[in-house]
Write a protein that holds these residues in place. Structure first.
Motif, PDB file in Angstrom:
ATOM      1  N   HIS A  64      -2.782   9.148  -7.017  1.00 38.41           N
ATOM      2  CA  HIS A  64      -2.981   7.855  -6.361  1.00 38.41           C
ATOM      3  C   HIS A  64      -4.408   7.298  -6.455  1.00 38.41           C
ATOM      4  O   HIS A  64      -4.591   6.107  -6.754  1.00 38.41           O
ATOM      5  CB  HIS A  64      -2.499   7.952  -4.906  1.00 38.41           C
ATOM      6  CG  HIS A  64      -2.740   6.718  -4.121  1.00 38.41           C
ATOM      7  ND1 HIS A  64      -3.809   6.575  -3.272  1.00 38.41           N
ATOM      8  CD2 HIS A  64      -2.064   5.533  -4.081  1.00 38.41           C
ATOM      9  CE1 HIS A  64      -3.774   5.375  -2.725  1.00 38.41           C
ATOM     10  NE2 HIS A  64      -2.728   4.730  -3.196  1.00 38.41           N
TER      11      HIS A  64
ATOM     12  N   GLN B 138      -9.463  -6.024   3.721  1.00 40.77           N
ATOM     13  CA  GLN B 138      -9.900  -4.650   4.036  1.00 40.77           C
ATOM     14  C   GLN B 138     -11.422  -4.548   4.082  1.00 40.77           C
ATOM     15  O   GLN B 138     -11.965  -3.588   4.599  1.00 40.77           O
ATOM     16  CB  GLN B 138      -9.311  -3.640   3.019  1.00 40.77           C
ATOM     17  CG  GLN B 138      -9.846  -3.701   1.609  1.00 40.77           C
ATOM     18  CD  GLN B 138      -9.161  -4.743   0.729  1.00 40.77           C
ATOM     19  OE1 GLN B 138      -8.713  -5.769   1.215  1.00 40.77           O
ATOM     20  NE2 GLN B 138      -9.095  -4.487  -0.563  1.00 40.77           N
TER      21      GLN B 138
ATOM     22  N   LEU C  32     -10.060   0.969   3.640  1.00 40.74           N
ATOM     23  CA  LEU C  32      -8.771   1.341   3.052  1.00 40.74           C
ATOM     24  C   LEU C  32      -7.705   1.331   4.147  1.00 40.74           C
ATOM     25  O   LEU C  32      -7.998   1.666   5.301  1.00 40.74           O
ATOM     26  CB  LEU C  32      -8.843   2.751   2.446  1.00 40.74           C
ATOM     27  CG  LEU C  32      -9.853   2.974   1.310  1.00 40.74           C
ATOM     28  CD1 LEU C  32      -9.946   4.455   0.969  1.00 40.74           C
ATOM     29  CD2 LEU C  32      -9.483   2.164   0.073  1.00 40.74           C
ATOM     30  N   VAL C  33      -6.483   0.962   3.790  1.00 38.10           N
ATOM     31  CA  VAL C  33      -5.367   1.147   4.712  1.00 38.10           C
ATOM     32  C   VAL C  33      -4.594   2.386   4.256  1.00 38.10           C
ATOM     33  O   VAL C  33      -4.630   2.723   3.066  1.00 38.10           O
ATOM     34  CB  VAL C  33      -4.428  -0.090   4.766  1.00 38.10           C
ATOM     35  CG1 VAL C  33      -5.135  -1.275   5.343  1.00 38.10           C
ATOM     36  CG2 VAL C  33      -3.817  -0.416   3.435  1.00 38.10           C
TER      37      VAL C  33
ATOM     38  N   ARG D 159       3.561   5.748   3.023  1.00 43.01           N
ATOM     39  CA  ARG D 159       3.777   7.149   3.461  1.00 43.01           C
ATOM     40  C   ARG D 159       3.852   7.230   4.979  1.00 43.01           C
ATOM     41  O   ARG D 159       4.730   7.882   5.543  1.00 43.01           O
ATOM     42  CB  ARG D 159       2.591   8.029   3.019  1.00 43.01           C
ATOM     43  CG  ARG D 159       2.423   8.200   1.554  1.00 43.01           C
ATOM     44  CD  ARG D 159       1.102   8.959   1.272  1.00 43.01           C
ATOM     45  NE  ARG D 159       0.677   8.744  -0.092  1.00 43.01           N
ATOM     46  CZ  ARG D 159      -0.596   8.685  -0.488  1.00 43.01           C
ATOM     47  NH1 ARG D 159      -1.590   8.858   0.369  1.00 43.01           N
ATOM     48  NH2 ARG D 159      -0.889   8.475  -1.751  1.00 43.01           N
TER      49      ARG D 159
ATOM     50  N   ASN E  35      -5.789   3.183  -7.613  1.00 50.69           N
ATOM     51  CA  ASN E  35      -5.995   2.333  -6.457  1.00 50.69           C
ATOM     52  C   ASN E  35      -6.563   0.977  -6.881  1.00 50.69           C
ATOM     53  O   ASN E  35      -7.229   0.857  -7.908  1.00 50.69           O
ATOM     54  CB  ASN E  35      -6.971   3.052  -5.527  1.00 50.69           C
ATOM     55  CG  ASN E  35      -6.844   2.558  -4.114  1.00 50.69           C
ATOM     56  OD1 ASN E  35      -6.123   1.604  -3.843  1.00 50.69           O
ATOM     57  ND2 ASN E  35      -7.558   3.194  -3.215  1.00 50.69           N
ATOM     58  N   LEU E  36      -6.299  -0.028  -6.045  1.00 47.23           N
ATOM     59  CA  LEU E  36      -6.727  -1.398  -6.338  1.00 47.23           C
ATOM     60  C   LEU E  36      -8.219  -1.476  -6.679  1.00 47.23           C
ATOM     61  O   LEU E  36      -8.618  -2.078  -7.675  1.00 47.23           O
ATOM     62  CB  LEU E  36      -6.414  -2.282  -5.114  1.00 47.23           C
ATOM     63  CG  LEU E  36      -6.796  -3.755  -5.206  1.00 47.23           C
ATOM     64  CD1 LEU E  36      -6.046  -4.451  -6.338  1.00 47.23           C
ATOM     65  CD2 LEU E  36      -6.534  -4.460  -3.874  1.00 47.23           C
ATOM     66  N   ARG E  37      -9.061  -0.822  -5.870  1.00 50.60           N
ATOM     67  CA  ARG E  37     -10.511  -0.974  -6.092  1.00 50.60           C
ATOM     68  C   ARG E  37     -10.937  -0.343  -7.419  1.00 50.60           C
ATOM     69  O   ARG E  37     -11.876  -0.807  -8.061  1.00 50.60           O
ATOM     70  CB  ARG E  37     -11.304  -0.393  -4.923  1.00 50.60           C
ATOM     71  CG  ARG E  37     -11.102   1.078  -4.692  1.00 50.60           C
ATOM     72  CD  ARG E  37     -11.868   1.542  -3.461  1.00 50.60           C
ATOM     73  NE  ARG E  37     -11.679   2.980  -3.265  1.00 50.60           N
ATOM     74  CZ  ARG E  37     -12.315   3.683  -2.348  1.00 50.60           C
ATOM     75  NH1 ARG E  37     -13.182   3.096  -1.547  1.00 50.60           N
ATOM     76  NH2 ARG E  37     -12.092   4.967  -2.222  1.00 50.60           N
TER      77      ARG E  37
ATOM     78  N   SER F 225       0.843  -1.200   0.000  1.00 51.69           N
ATOM     79  CA  SER F 225       0.000   0.000   0.000  1.00 51.69           C
ATOM     80  C   SER F 225       0.876   1.248   0.000  1.00 51.69           C
ATOM     81  O   SER F 225       1.673   1.460   0.920  1.00 51.69           O
ATOM     82  CB  SER F 225      -0.888   0.006   1.243  1.00 51.69           C
ATOM     83  OG  SER F 225      -1.317   1.328   1.509  1.00 51.69           O
TER      84      SER F 225
ATOM     85  N   GLN G  16      -6.901   7.915   6.911  1.00 54.15           N
ATOM     86  CA  GLN G  16      -6.356   8.796   5.873  1.00 54.15           C
ATOM     87  C   GLN G  16      -4.886   9.127   6.175  1.00 54.15           C
ATOM     88  O   GLN G  16      -4.562   9.793   7.156  1.00 54.15           O
ATOM     89  CB  GLN G  16      -7.165  10.084   5.710  1.00 54.15           C
ATOM     90  CG  GLN G  16      -8.511   9.882   5.048  1.00 54.15           C
ATOM     91  CD  GLN G  16      -8.400   9.577   3.546  1.00 54.15           C
ATOM     92  OE1 GLN G  16      -7.369   9.855   2.921  1.00 54.15           O
ATOM     93  NE2 GLN G  16      -9.419   8.995   2.982  1.00 54.15           N
ATOM     94  N   SER G  17      -4.004   8.684   5.263  1.00 56.59           N
ATOM     95  CA  SER G  17      -2.565   8.810   5.520  1.00 56.59           C
ATOM     96  C   SER G  17      -2.133  10.250   5.818  1.00 56.59           C
ATOM     97  O   SER G  17      -1.337  10.480   6.724  1.00 56.59           O
ATOM     98  CB  SER G  17      -1.769   8.248   4.336  1.00 56.59           C
ATOM     99  OG  SER G  17      -2.062   8.950   3.152  1.00 56.59           O
TER     100      SER G  17
HETATM  101  N1  LIG Z   1      -6.640   8.622   0.654  1.00 59.70           N
HETATM  102  C1  LIG Z   1      -6.361   7.423   1.365  1.00 59.70           C
HETATM  103  C2  LIG Z   1      -6.104   6.315   0.388  1.00 59.70           C
HETATM  104  C3  LIG Z   1      -6.000   4.978   1.066  1.00 59.70           C
HETATM  105  C4  LIG Z   1      -5.967   3.880   0.025  1.00 59.70           C
HETATM  106  O1  LIG Z   1      -6.415   4.056  -1.099  1.00 59.70           O
HETATM  107  N2  LIG Z   1      -5.405   2.730   0.397  1.00 59.70           N
HETATM  108  C5  LIG Z   1      -5.343   1.631  -0.541  1.00 59.70           C
HETATM  109  C6  LIG Z   1      -3.969   1.027  -0.572  1.00 59.70           C
HETATM  110  S1  LIG Z   1      -2.762   2.187  -1.092  1.00 59.70           S
HETATM  111  C7  LIG Z   1      -6.334   0.555  -0.154  1.00 59.70           C
HETATM  112  O2  LIG Z   1      -6.518   0.288   1.014  1.00 59.70           O
HETATM  113  N3  LIG Z   1      -6.969  -0.053  -1.146  1.00 59.70           N
HETATM  114  C8  LIG Z   1      -7.907  -1.101  -0.897  1.00 59.70           C
HETATM  115  C9  LIG Z   1      -8.811  -1.311  -2.063  1.00 59.70           C
HETATM  116  O3  LIG Z   1      -8.647  -0.640  -3.087  1.00 59.70           O
HETATM  117  O4  LIG Z   1      -9.688  -2.158  -1.929  1.00 59.70           O
HETATM  118  C10 LIG Z   1      -5.148   7.630   2.270  1.00 59.70           C
HETATM  119  O5  LIG Z   1      -4.307   8.460   1.931  1.00 59.70           O
HETATM  120  O6  LIG Z   1      -5.042   6.970   3.328  1.00 59.70           O
END
Ligand SMILES: N[C@@H](CCC(=O)N[C@@H](CS)C(=O)NCC(=O)O)C(=O)O
Length: 213
Positions: free
Chosen positions: A105, A38, A51-52, A14, A109-111, A9, A65-66
């Motif tokens: 980003h 997740q 989301l992580v 970050r 993202n994966l989803r 991730s 949120q990172s």
């Molecule tokens: N804006 C969120 C983005 C978090 C995010 O998109 N995490 C991704 C991994 S980088 C995730 O958990 N994706 C899971 C999915 O797409 O199902 C942040 O900065 O924390």
């Protein structure tokens, strides 16, 4: 504190960098995104976005949120600073970070990629084309900005790492994993090399994480 993390991730990466820069080492809990963990009820109770990363605090609170997590770390552990003291400089650093975290980003993202493949029925080649297109749109603008602005130094802003570098390095790692040609972005890759020479950045890399595969 407990960090909910996944080695690949870039948003969690970050937070790992920021924690390392601040000399903090919370407990870790790994959420396997490829296996869909997740979306498990237990994790959705912590972060309904699925989301992580998420950061659970000792008092029972949960941060999501990172960038919000990193700003919390900045406020609670101000040294070394990841944001400049001057308001205009701070805005520049945040603008670079947001260009990555909000404009590049999320499209990759994966989803989003899974929706393209499994709901819209695009081919794997079209999905990869989408990924590369949005990386290039974002990186071209960042390269132009960072190459021409005098505030750029060894790092995105001056000669010490900031929130901007904390966002840049994971996005470059992500692009490299997807075989994006990074040769048009010499300023971005120069800054990346400066960052990765520092232990807090190097130790946060996906291949150095306990859940790596
Ligand atoms: N804006 C969120 C983005 C978090 C995010 O998109 N995490 C991704 C991994 S980088 C995730 O958990 N994706 C899971 C999915 O797409 O199902 C942040 O900065 O924390």
């Amino acid at each position: 504190m407990q960090l909910y993390d996944y080695f690949r991730s870039s948003a969690a990466y970050r937070v790992r960098i920021a924690l390392n820069l601040k000399g903090l080492a919370p407990e870790r809990s790994f959420v396997h995104l490829r296996k869909g963990n997740q979306r498990a009820e237990e994790y959705l109770a912590l972060n309904p976005q699925g989301l992580v990363p998420a950061l659970a605090l000792d008092d029972g609170g949960v941060l999501r949120q990172s960038l919000a997590i990193i700003e919390y770390l900045e406020e609670t552990h101000p040294q070394p600073p990841l944001l400049p003291r001057d308001a205009v400089e701070r805005a520049r650093v945040r603008a670079i970070a947001l260009a990555i975290a909000c404009d590049i980003h999320p499209l990759n993202n994966l989803r989003v990629l899974e929706y393209l493949l499994h709901t819209l029925g695009v081919s794997p080649q079209q999905k990869d084309g989408w990924y590369k297109y949005w990386i290039d749109v974002g990186f071209e603008a960042l390269e132009t900005q960072l190459a021409r602005e005098r505030e750029t130094g060894r790092f995105c802003h001056g000669d010490a790492p900031t929130l901007a570098d904390v966002c840049l390095v994971p996005q470059l790692a992500n692009a490299r994993r997807m075989s994006v040609d990074l040769s048009p972005y010499p300023t971005l890759t120069r800054i990346e090399a400066e960052c990765l020479a520092l232990a807090p950045f190097a130790a946060a890399a996906p291949e150095r994480q306990p859940d790596r595969e």
